[in-house]
Design an enzyme around this catalytic site. Sequence first.
Site, PDB file in Angstrom:
ATOM      1  N   LYS A 168      -8.590   5.183 -11.541  1.00 50.61           N
ATOM      2  CA  LYS A 168      -7.532   4.483 -12.215  1.00 50.61           C
ATOM      3  C   LYS A 168      -7.147   5.155 -13.576  1.00 50.61           C
ATOM      4  CE  LYS A 168      -7.155   1.273  -8.973  1.00 50.61           C
ATOM      5  NZ  LYS A 168      -5.852   1.132  -8.182  1.00 50.61           N
ATOM      6  N   ASP A 197      -4.429   7.067  -9.941  1.00 52.77           N
ATOM      7  CA  ASP A 197      -3.614   5.685  -9.526  1.00 52.77           C
ATOM      8  C   ASP A 197      -3.084   4.918 -10.780  1.00 52.77           C
ATOM      9  OD1 ASP A 197      -2.363   3.631  -8.525  1.00 52.77           O
ATOM     10  OD2 ASP A 197      -4.196   2.679  -7.210  1.00 52.77           O
ATOM     11  N   GLU A 223      -0.647   8.627  -8.171  1.00 51.32           N
ATOM     12  CA  GLU A 223      -0.306   7.302  -7.324  1.00 51.32           C
ATOM     13  C   GLU A 223       0.563   6.263  -8.056  1.00 51.32           C
ATOM     14  OE1 GLU A 223      -2.526   3.968  -4.706  1.00 51.32           O
ATOM     15  OE2 GLU A 223      -3.296   5.753  -4.753  1.00 51.32           O
ATOM     16  N   GLU A 249       2.283   1.439  -1.300  1.00 48.96           N
ATOM     17  CA  GLU A 249       1.747  -0.033  -1.288  1.00 48.96           C
ATOM     18  C   GLU A 249       2.513  -1.184  -1.794  1.00 48.96           C
ATOM     19  OE1 GLU A 249      -1.127  -1.277  -4.852  1.00 48.96           O
ATOM     20  OE2 GLU A 249      -1.577   0.890  -4.432  1.00 48.96           O
ATOM     21  N   ASP A 272       1.108   0.145   4.036  1.00 50.57           N
ATOM     22  CA  ASP A 272       0.011  -0.479   4.157  1.00 50.57           C
ATOM     23  C   ASP A 272       0.354  -1.996   5.017  1.00 50.57           C
ATOM     24  OD1 ASP A 272      -1.539  -3.197   3.595  1.00 50.57           O
ATOM     25  OD2 ASP A 272      -1.876  -2.590   1.582  1.00 50.57           O
ATOM     26  N   HIS A 299      -2.886   2.506   1.988  1.00 48.67           N
ATOM     27  CA  HIS A 299      -3.523   1.722   0.792  1.00 48.67           C
ATOM     28  C   HIS A 299      -4.341   0.404   1.436  1.00 48.67           C
ATOM     29  CE1 HIS A 299      -3.082  -2.234  -1.800  1.00 48.67           C
ATOM     30  NE2 HIS A 299      -3.864  -1.391  -2.717  1.00 48.67           N
TER      31      HIS A 299
END
Length: 370
Positions: A168, A197, A223, A249, A272, A299
Amino acid sequence: MARIEKVEMRMVDLQPKVKRTDAIQNFVSQETPIVTITDSDGASGTGYSYTIGTGGSSVTRLLADHLAPRLIGRDADEVEAIWHDLEFSTHATTVGAITAIALAAVDTALWDLRAKKCGLPLWKLAGGAKDRCPLYTTEGGWLHIETQALVDDALAAQAQGFRGSKVKIGKPHGAEDFRRLEAVRKAVGETYEIMTDCNQGFTLDEAIRRAERLRPLDIAWFEEPLPADDIDGHVRLSRSTSTPIAIGESLYSIRHFREYMQKGACSVVQVDVGRIGGITPWLKVAHAAEAFDIPVCPHFLMELHVSLVCAVQNGKYVEYIPQLDELTASGMKVEDGEAFAPDMPGIGIDWDWDAVRAKSLPAFTTEITA
């Protein structure tokens, strides 16, 4: 022809095993609506979806008050027709998360029922492209985790055969994100993938700046850098960087995916099941992505997505975040960093019904019968 005679709904609130933080939020609860549909032959199928801590009660009320009653008496094989009827019946609340989460639980249950009655595992019924797929892990890459711990987790995953680790990003300054990722890259070498992400945490200018800063690290993808509804922003970002842009997602309509792909606003699709509204629309997005030569790396929901990634030709990765261990008798089969598609008929989730019933919240347990 078997008609639907009973719909059971319950919700389990699962607590993540590790602390989960990203650029915009803490993920402290996983509300998990579970729907079981039984037909006149006595066969049943179970589906589920999830929230990250809010809205579960609204999902269960939508299911109990509006969606489940419309299922009674329907031919359970008419999965496509049922999906469209339910979506239209809730058109005033579509497109959006609450409706999509509710639809996903119903649609997945119908696919589970269909697959069981056909005697086929989902991955074969939905396409049968392959029986296994590679994994990357996210659970050791949350934003609060210290750099050395990120490195240790990535090295451990690499030793187990995982193909990559997601980290992240979204620290106050890009230099902080760079130092963390640089340490991981130096540890794992050039051939191990590092995904990043952003969780929709950046403005366009900041996303362009940070993507350029990270370019020397050769990350696998960038992401959700921007708010999910900013398609034009993603177009500008994609044109500014050679780093693949991953989205999906937080998209709730096949048409949103169409716009992203048509405009060249993404190069990885993370559709997702729980957010798009079920397996029925998931497969449509995946096949559309293949037409654009775009890989699908969904996701979350690894226990379900393993079958779908294996069903389609362009399924590339499954994201390793265990979430159903408390509710299942056996978990997803993993060997040498690959996830194997379940060979049991249905969606392949081995529910521990004693555990499910014990953890179900009484206030959200409902049954509707013919």
